[in-house]
Design an enzyme around this catalytic site. Structure first.
Site, PDB file in Angstrom:
ATOM      1  N   LYS A 275      -2.735  -2.040  -2.946  1.00 22.64           N
ATOM      2  CA  LYS A 275      -3.783  -1.145  -2.428  1.00 22.64           C
ATOM      3  C   LYS A 275      -3.334   0.280  -2.741  1.00 22.64           C
ATOM      4  O   LYS A 275      -2.336   0.760  -2.206  1.00 22.64           O
ATOM      5  CB  LYS A 275      -3.995  -1.346  -0.925  1.00 22.64           C
ATOM      6  CG  LYS A 275      -5.097  -0.442  -0.366  1.00 22.64           C
ATOM      7  CD  LYS A 275      -5.530  -0.851   1.045  1.00 22.64           C
ATOM      8  CE  LYS A 275      -6.580   0.122   1.578  1.00 22.64           C
ATOM      9  NZ  LYS A 275      -7.148  -0.307   2.876  1.00 22.64           N
TER      10      LYS A 275
ATOM     11  N   GLU B 121       0.816  -1.217   0.000  1.00 25.76           N
ATOM     12  CA  GLU B 121       0.000   0.000   0.000  1.00 25.76           C
ATOM     13  C   GLU B 121       0.850   1.268   0.000  1.00 25.76           C
ATOM     14  O   GLU B 121       1.031   1.908   1.039  1.00 25.76           O
ATOM     15  CB  GLU B 121      -0.967   0.012   1.205  1.00 25.76           C
ATOM     16  CG  GLU B 121      -1.925   1.203   1.158  1.00 25.76           C
ATOM     17  CD  GLU B 121      -2.821   1.333   2.382  1.00 25.76           C
ATOM     18  OE1 GLU B 121      -3.776   2.120   2.325  1.00 25.76           O
ATOM     19  OE2 GLU B 121      -2.572   0.652   3.400  1.00 25.76           O
TER      20      GLU B 121
END
Length: 300
Positions: free
Chosen positions: A219, A182
């Site tokens: 992500k 992420e």
């Protein structure tokens, strides 16, 4: 506990092809008081850290046990370490998710962010990460999530952030888990689109170095350019690309996400919007169901 190969394969398939989104239930130490305030629980309503975490666990349990929180629309959920070790309806939380709800459990493993340098915030060191991953595997956790933040289109900073994400990802893969990498781009960045173009190129370069079987998830902030991450989603080493809400309201996040054909949601604040402790169970479940439905439709 742990995972057998058949369960793991089933979970990979659900992550790769399942219709729905990933619920982020992983607010940690620093963000817990804010999450609780939004839930209608102010600092004067609990005394000390243990009571604070007790309140947030009660909130998460209420979400997990709500009638609409099933794999019909929610395919995965990201947990905070204390939540993983806690129980929901008498079962360890990861088992309550997978065995009862059919929802794949993930664990947030990062320990927060370093100070800004070269336009980015790298992850702080994660002491004892191998032991945490071993414990997570024993609890039946499928994968992990690790967050860092890009504030501006600085090539050096973005190179460093992606290298750190993939280095940690390799540690996670070695433990038999699937990492969600992420590297968030700040939605308020003046150079958001430029940063995203640099980020995509760096991620692609690292993905191309992975061997067969070293599969990851990504992500990412919903991009300024619609469809920017479609070819990352199609990369053979990528199981799924999921979107963070990044501070957008639920409506705006869903509206932007609906324009990304190959991203599904992984929202935290947007999922819990409008949910408070003071609501009756019927009101709470109805409000959560409406949020789940909205995020599901944007992900579909």
């Amino acid at each position: 506990m742990g995972q057998d190969a058949a369960t793991f394969a089933k979970q990979v398939d659900q992550m790769r092809t399942g219709a729905g989104f990933i619920a982020a239930l992983d607010q940690s130490g620093g963000s817990t008081p804010k999450a609780l305030r939004l839930y209608g629980v102010t600092e004067d309503m609990y005394d000390g850290e243990d009571a604070m975490f007790g309140e947030i666990h009660e909130m998460r349990s209420r979400i997990i046990t709500a009638p609409d929180f099933t794999n019909a629309k929610v395919i995965g959920a990201i947990l905070f370490e204390r939540t993983m070790r806690g129980e929901v309806e008498g079962r360890p939380t990861p088992q309550a998710l997978w065995d009862v709800r059919g929802i794949v459990p993930f664990l947030k493993i990062d320990k927060g962010l370093e100070d800004k340098a070269n336009g980015v915030q790298l992850m702080k060191p994660i002491p004892g990460v191998e032991e945490t991953l071993k414990e997570a595997a024993e609890f039946g956790i499928f994968g992990t999530k690790e967050r860092s933040v890009i504030h501006e289109a600085n090539p050096e900073g973005i190179k460093a952030i992606v290298a750190q994400q993939f280095e940690l990802g390799m540690t996670v893969l070695a433990a038999g888990l699937v990492p969600i990498l992420e590297p968030e781009v700040d939605i308020n960045s003046a150079t958001k689109a430029e940063a995203e173009a640099l980020l995509k190129a760096e991620i692609k370069a690292h993905l191309d170095q992975l061997a067969e079987g070293q599969d990851v998830m990504l992500k990412l902030t919903i991009p300024t350019e619609d469809g920017l991450y479609d070819d990352l989603a199609d990369h053979p080493r990528v199981i799924r690309v999921v979107a963070l809400s990044g501070g957008y309201s639920t409506d705006e996040a869903c509206e932007r996400l609906a324009r990304q054909p190959k991203m599904i949601a992984s929202f935290s604040r947007a999922l819990a919007e409008g949910l408070t402790k003071q609501l009756s169970d019927a009101e709470f479940n109805a409000a959560l169901a409406a949020n789940i439905d909205k995020i599901y439709k944007a992900s579909a």
